[in-house]
Structures are given as C-alpha cells and as structure tokens.
Design a protein around this motif. Sequence first.
Motif, PDB file in Angstrom:
ATOM      1  N   ARG A   1       0.694  -1.000  -0.211  1.00 44.86           N
ATOM      2  CA  ARG A   1      -0.234   0.360  -0.157  1.00 44.86           C
ATOM      3  C   ARG A   1       0.484   0.771   0.101  1.00 44.86           C
TER       4      ARG A   1
ATOM      5  N   GLU B   1      -3.432   4.706  11.977  1.00 45.99           N
ATOM      6  CA  GLU B   1      -3.509   5.198  10.470  1.00 45.99           C
ATOM      7  C   GLU B   1      -3.069   3.621  10.161  1.00 45.99           C
TER       8      GLU B   1
ATOM      9  N   SER C   1      -3.709   0.238  10.626  1.00 43.62           N
ATOM     10  CA  SER C   1      -4.875  -0.335  10.041  1.00 43.62           C
ATOM     11  C   SER C   1      -4.489  -0.608   8.860  1.00 43.62           C
ATOM     12  N   PHE C   2      -3.197  -0.600   8.271  1.00 43.10           N
ATOM     13  CA  PHE C   2      -2.226  -0.441   7.123  1.00 43.10           C
ATOM     14  C   PHE C   2      -1.699  -1.172   6.772  1.00 43.10           C
TER      15      PHE C   2
ATOM     16  N   TRP D   1     -10.251  -4.332   2.180  1.00 46.69           N
ATOM     17  CA  TRP D   1     -11.290  -3.056   3.056  1.00 46.69           C
ATOM     18  C   TRP D   1     -10.955  -2.311   3.155  1.00 46.69           C
ATOM     19  N   ASP D   2      -9.687  -2.491   3.754  1.00 48.37           N
ATOM     20  CA  ASP D   2      -8.313  -1.241   3.834  1.00 48.37           C
ATOM     21  C   ASP D   2      -7.716  -0.224   2.323  1.00 48.37           C
TER      22      ASP D   2
ATOM     23  N   LYS E   1      -9.688   2.267   1.726  1.00 46.62           N
ATOM     24  CA  LYS E   1      -9.466   3.377   1.310  1.00 46.62           C
ATOM     25  C   LYS E   1      -8.621   4.104   1.444  1.00 46.62           C
TER      26      LYS E   1
ATOM     27  N   GLN F   1     -11.896  -6.357   8.176  1.00 43.46           N
ATOM     28  CA  GLN F   1     -10.845  -6.644   7.786  1.00 43.46           C
ATOM     29  C   GLN F   1     -10.612  -7.666   7.511  1.00 43.46           C
TER      30      GLN F   1
END
Length: 291
Positions: free
Chosen positions: A32, A103, A106-107, A184-185, A188, A250
């Motif tokens: 990412r 944040e 979360s990645f 899901w991530d 975003k 997730q």
Amino acid sequence: MELNDLLQKKGIDPESVLVLRHRPTEQRLCKRLPWLAAEKPALYNAYQQTQTEKLEKAMLKASYVASFIGNEAKKALFVGLYSIGQSHPMTYNEYWRFPAHIELQSFGMRGFTKDDNRPSILFFDLALTDFYQSWKGKMVIDWPPPERSWWRRASRNNMPVLSIFEDSVLDKGIPEWEKIILSWDDLKILPARWVSALSQWRAIYYIFDVADGKGYVGSAYGKDNLWRRWARYAETGHGGNRLLRSRDPQNFHFSILQRVSPDMNAEDIIQIENTWKERLHTRHPHGLNDN
C-alpha cells in the motif's frame, strides 16, 4: 545523470542528504505504500518521520531526506526531497496515541514496539520541498548493492537516473476487472485513476470473508455504479447489509464476478445477481446473503 548531479544543480550539497529507499517488511504496508505516497502524502510522511536509532543519529546531522520507494529490485522510485527540521522524543504511549500512527497500523505498520528496548523514539519534522516534484512517481534511480542497506549518504554513493516515466507509477492504471481483488483497507486508499474507472462500471460483485470462507454477492447499477457501492463498504464496513454487520471487515476481499452493460435494466441485473447467489451458494445459512 546521477542523483547527486540533480542535487547540485539545485544548490544542495550531497553531504547534507540522506537517501531512503522504503520497502517495509510488513507485506500489507509494502503493497500500500505507493498508494499512500500518491493519495495520502501526509500519512506517507508520518511513516518516515520516525526511524531506527542509527538513522536517527544520522538525521540529526543531516539537512535533507531524499525519499524513495523500493518498488523493484535494485531500483528506487522517487517520492520527494524533504527538509529536516526539529525533532522531539515520543514515548511508546505517545507514539500510539498519534492519529497517523493509528491509521498506519490499520494498513499493516508494526511501528514502535516495546521490543525495541528504548524509552522513546524521535519524531522529525519533515517538510516536502519543491525539488523535482514533477518527477514524483516517475523518476527511477539505480540502488547500488547491498540492496538490504535501505538508507545511504548521498555523497558516498553513485545513483544513476535510470528512467523518467511520462506518468506516475505510484498509482498506475487499474488492471483488468477479472484480476481485481481488494481488501477493505485497500478501498480506503484507492488511487484516483482506479476510482474513476470503478465509477463508470456496473457489475455483480463478490465479498469473501477469509475468516470462515463465506461469501456475499451484490450488484451495483443505476446512479451508484460500482465505486459508489464499494465506497459505502469502505465507510461502514457492512454497506447496510444485515449479515455483514457483525463481521470484521478487515477479513473482507472484494472482487468482480461480472460486468454488465450500462443499458441493462435493473430487473435483468438483479436476475443475473440471483444466478450468482445460486451458483456460489451465498444465501443464508451457507453464505451471507439474506435474500
């Protein structure tokens, strides 16, 4: 032409520059990071504002960080040149109260851990300069061996410019629809070019829960189209679907089962959606569709 030539042309002494080639060991974050650099530059910067103890000491004596991403073996993709400002220590608790670090976790970022065996970590003020910003995501330099040595002093290394692409490869174009599998991530931080394509597509889509192997089939048409529908999942995790509400998004993977014509009427699309529910056995209790 080498990186040091570019620095000197802009009046920057290579002695004052540290070159970083980011390639996170965390696989989720590594995938990412280019998207973060393209779509969330402040979050990308937060990732590099704390470093290992050895690099901290070097940064205290340097003036700039030349930031690159290791998207290919033995190569580095340019993101930007950042000036190094003040630094201040962060304790473990302060580090994990910082919104950007939460944040980034979360990645997939592991970040500052208690296993690091130090009471605090330095947080550096890094400010993006205008140094060849038009080449962000386009300029590729050679990364001399050893490749595992992920940061260097510019003055001590020769880093030839290998290529300058016409378009940024940080957010390269969307693949064929059959090859798309997104977490899901991922939803975003999708690149703008991907969002533009998905906004034009109408489709039957599939959500797979890796936790237990159950699936959900949905359709996107009318004003919503595919991106508007998936954006709801990105925001809520469940998109308003009853059987998805109690699940951890997730664990969701999003893919496209079939694209449909923008001229197809809603009744025909729903009929196609129902055939996919039958074939994939996604109706409750075997799957996550409640109709």
